[in-house]
Design an enzyme around this catalytic site. Structure first.
Site, PDB file in Angstrom:
ATOM      1  N   ASN A 132       0.830  -1.213   0.000  1.00 36.95           N
ATOM      2  CA  ASN A 132       0.000   0.000   0.000  1.00 36.95           C
ATOM      3  C   ASN A 132       0.864   1.262   0.000  1.00 36.95           C
ATOM      4  O   ASN A 132       0.358   2.352   0.233  1.00 36.95           O
ATOM      5  CB  ASN A 132      -0.941  -0.005   1.213  1.00 36.95           C
ATOM      6  CG  ASN A 132      -0.194   0.020   2.543  1.00 36.95           C
ATOM      7  OD1 ASN A 132       1.038   0.032   2.568  1.00 36.95           O
ATOM      8  ND2 ASN A 132      -0.922   0.037   3.642  1.00 36.95           N
ATOM      9  N   HIS A 134       3.348   1.881   2.087  1.00 29.74           N
ATOM     10  CA  HIS A 134       3.863   2.320   3.389  1.00 29.74           C
ATOM     11  C   HIS A 134       5.390   2.293   3.423  1.00 29.74           C
ATOM     12  O   HIS A 134       6.037   1.574   2.671  1.00 29.74           O
ATOM     13  CB  HIS A 134       3.227   1.551   4.559  1.00 29.74           C
ATOM     14  CG  HIS A 134       3.664   0.134   4.752  1.00 29.74           C
ATOM     15  ND1 HIS A 134       2.927  -0.784   5.451  1.00 29.74           N
ATOM     16  CD2 HIS A 134       4.766  -0.546   4.345  1.00 29.74           C
ATOM     17  CE1 HIS A 134       3.554  -1.936   5.473  1.00 29.74           C
ATOM     18  NE2 HIS A 134       4.672  -1.821   4.803  1.00 29.74           N
ATOM     19  N   GLU A 139       1.707   4.250   7.511  1.00 28.86           N
ATOM     20  CA  GLU A 139       0.680   3.824   6.576  1.00 28.86           C
ATOM     21  C   GLU A 139       0.196   5.031   5.764  1.00 28.86           C
ATOM     22  O   GLU A 139       0.453   6.184   6.157  1.00 28.86           O
ATOM     23  CB  GLU A 139      -0.493   3.210   7.367  1.00 28.86           C
ATOM     24  CG  GLU A 139      -0.099   1.988   8.193  1.00 28.86           C
ATOM     25  CD  GLU A 139       0.104   0.703   7.365  1.00 28.86           C
ATOM     26  OE1 GLU A 139       0.511   0.787   6.193  1.00 28.86           O
ATOM     27  OE2 GLU A 139      -0.129  -0.387   7.904  1.00 28.86           O
TER      28      GLU A 139
HETATM   29  P1  PGA Z   1       8.297  -7.255   2.565  1.00 32.28           P
HETATM   30  O1  PGA Z   1       7.833  -5.986   3.390  1.00 32.28           O
HETATM   31  O2  PGA Z   1       9.734  -7.110   2.211  1.00 32.28           O
HETATM   32  O3  PGA Z   1       8.048  -8.404   3.511  1.00 32.28           O
HETATM   33  O4  PGA Z   1       7.425  -7.342   1.369  1.00 32.28           O
HETATM   34  C1  PGA Z   1       8.301  -4.714   3.120  1.00 32.28           C
HETATM   35  C2  PGA Z   1       7.425  -3.683   3.784  1.00 32.28           C
HETATM   36  O5  PGA Z   1       6.240  -3.939   4.027  1.00 32.28           O
HETATM   37  O6  PGA Z   1       7.928  -2.574   4.069  1.00 32.28           O
END
Ligand code: PGA
Length: 240
Positions: A132, A134, A139
């Site tokens: 999303n 973030h 967020e």
């Molecule tokens: P991920 O998470 O490497 O597990 O995809 C990254 C994030 O959500 O910042």
């Protein structure tokens, strides 16, 4: 390639104090740390630099102890600190005890931000990007003026994180996270994106206007930010 870039940045750091590294966690970072640890085992210069560095985690779940396998304390201990024999004293985490407000050079910041400020500031901030958009656990909608604080996770993040937990009820709904202002203060930032689930977020980050609806996009305003993406994550950026 990405780990070469990091290894060179770390090995080349020269100041009259140890390097301060802001650490990120997650599936993408796991591979980056594995490569970095492999390289450090073959290069004493890099191993020494990593051994002396101070580490400041970007975020941590609320309610998980450092012994929980999904806590970010556990992640960093198992992926970086223990394999390289780095002292746990060099590793710092945001938590209930350091998110209160504190006066600092940047105005009213949090105790955790003040700890980073007092250490000389983050020299190299590592980051991932959420599906999303973030950045750490900032967020969509998080203020670009935000400092380290306790935050609520969105449903999209809780769902994305549930792959690491055996039961959906176990997935934390809250976290402690560096703020966008905390991250923008770093001397340099390197963001990693992997997998097709990140393609839309990366496109929004790099092709859209910097805005709080996609916290990672604010990094495009940083004077020294670098993005590494695999082909899948970069699939919507292709120009051919
Ligand atoms: P991920 O998470 O490497 O597990 O995809 C990254 C994030 O959500 O910042």
């Amino acid at each position: 390639m990405a780990s070469d870039f990091l290894a060179n940045r770390i090995a080349d750091f020269s100041d009259n104090r140890p390097m301060n590294i802001g650490t990120a966690t997650g599936g993408t970072m796991e591979e980056i740390y594995r490569h970095l640890v492999d390289r450090a085992k073959r290069s004493s210069g890099l191993a020494n630099a990593l051994g002396e560095a101070q580490y400041f985690a970007m975020d941590e779940y609320v309610g998980l102890s450092g012994d929980h396998p999904q806590s970010y304390a556990f992640f960093m201990r198992e992926r970086m600190l223990r394999p390289l024999g780095i002292s746990a004293l060099n590793f710092h985490l945001p938590g209930e005890e350091n998110v209160a407000a504190a006066p600092g050079a940047g105005g009213c910041i949090s105790i955790y931000d003040k700890m980073m400020e007092d250490a000389g500031g983050i020299d190299l901030q590592l980051a991932g990007i959420g599906e999303n958009g973030h950045l750490a656990f900032n967020e969509p909608g998080s203020s670009r003026e935000s400092w380290t604080r306790r935050v609520q996770l969105t449903l999209s993040t809780v769902r994305a994180n549930s792959r690491f937990f055996s039961h959906p009820a176990e997935v934390p709904r809250e976290a402690y996270s560096m703020g966008i202002a905390s991250i923008m203060r770093a001397e340099s930032v390197v963001l990693f994106a992997s997998g097709k689930k990140k393609a839309l977020a990366l496109e929004r980050m790099l092709r859209g206007r910097p805005g709080e609806d996609c916290p990672a996009s604010i990094l495009t305003l940083h004077p020294n930010a670098t993005v590494f993406a695999d082909w899948e994550a970069a699939s919507r950026l292709r120009v051919w």
